[in-house]
Design a protein around this motif. Sequence first.
Motif, short mmCIF file in Angstrom:
data_model
loop_
_atom_site.label_atom_id
_atom_site.label_comp_id
_atom_site.label_asym_id
_atom_site.label_seq_id
_atom_site.Cartn_x
_atom_site.Cartn_y
_atom_site.Cartn_z
N TYR A 65 -115.26 -32.81 1.67
CA TYR A 65 -115.40 -32.65 0.17
C TYR A 65 -116.43 -33.29 -0.26
N THR A 100 -112.49 -31.54 5.27
CA THR A 100 -111.45 -31.69 4.10
C THR A 100 -110.20 -31.39 4.72
N GLU A 104 -108.15 -31.62 -0.44
CA GLU A 104 -109.30 -31.60 -0.89
C GLU A 104 -109.94 -30.03 -0.77
#
Length: 163
Positions: A65, A100, A104
Amino acid sequence: IDDLHFEEAGWYQQYNLDEEKLRITFLPTQHWSNRYGWDTNETLWGSFMIETDGRNIFFGGDSGYSNYTKQIGELFPTIDIAMLGVGAYHPPLMMKDVHTNPYEAVQAFHDLKAKTLIPMHYGTFDLADEPLGEPYRILKQLEGDKKINGGLRMLDVGEVMRL
């Protein structure tokens, strides 16, 4: 392989294909890169925006992220589908910057302001310490709790989705 054409791209570089009916833009994403032991982070890692038939499809690639999703969401204000990785995130000490987790990925989906989230990068290979089915269960819980602002389309392994 002799008839294949390869071209290195820079972030934000666009390719118009098929007489302008298809445009692909190479976009930033967060991950390290290397092909050999001596070239770490000497090449760009990326994501793609695919524009065709009035639709925008974002392929997030293999990424941690970052603020790139906000920037991409501003650059492309109408994104129909966002394919985002949701797996290989444990242990966070090793994985956070390159993959991620489901929470996220949902945040990235919201940053992009996309209409439909298609999760990827989970459940097929045991690459990390989280259970293979954990991303699926978390996303279904978030969907049930109405914490995903848009549609969630969970594809089965090998399932084809026609656009």
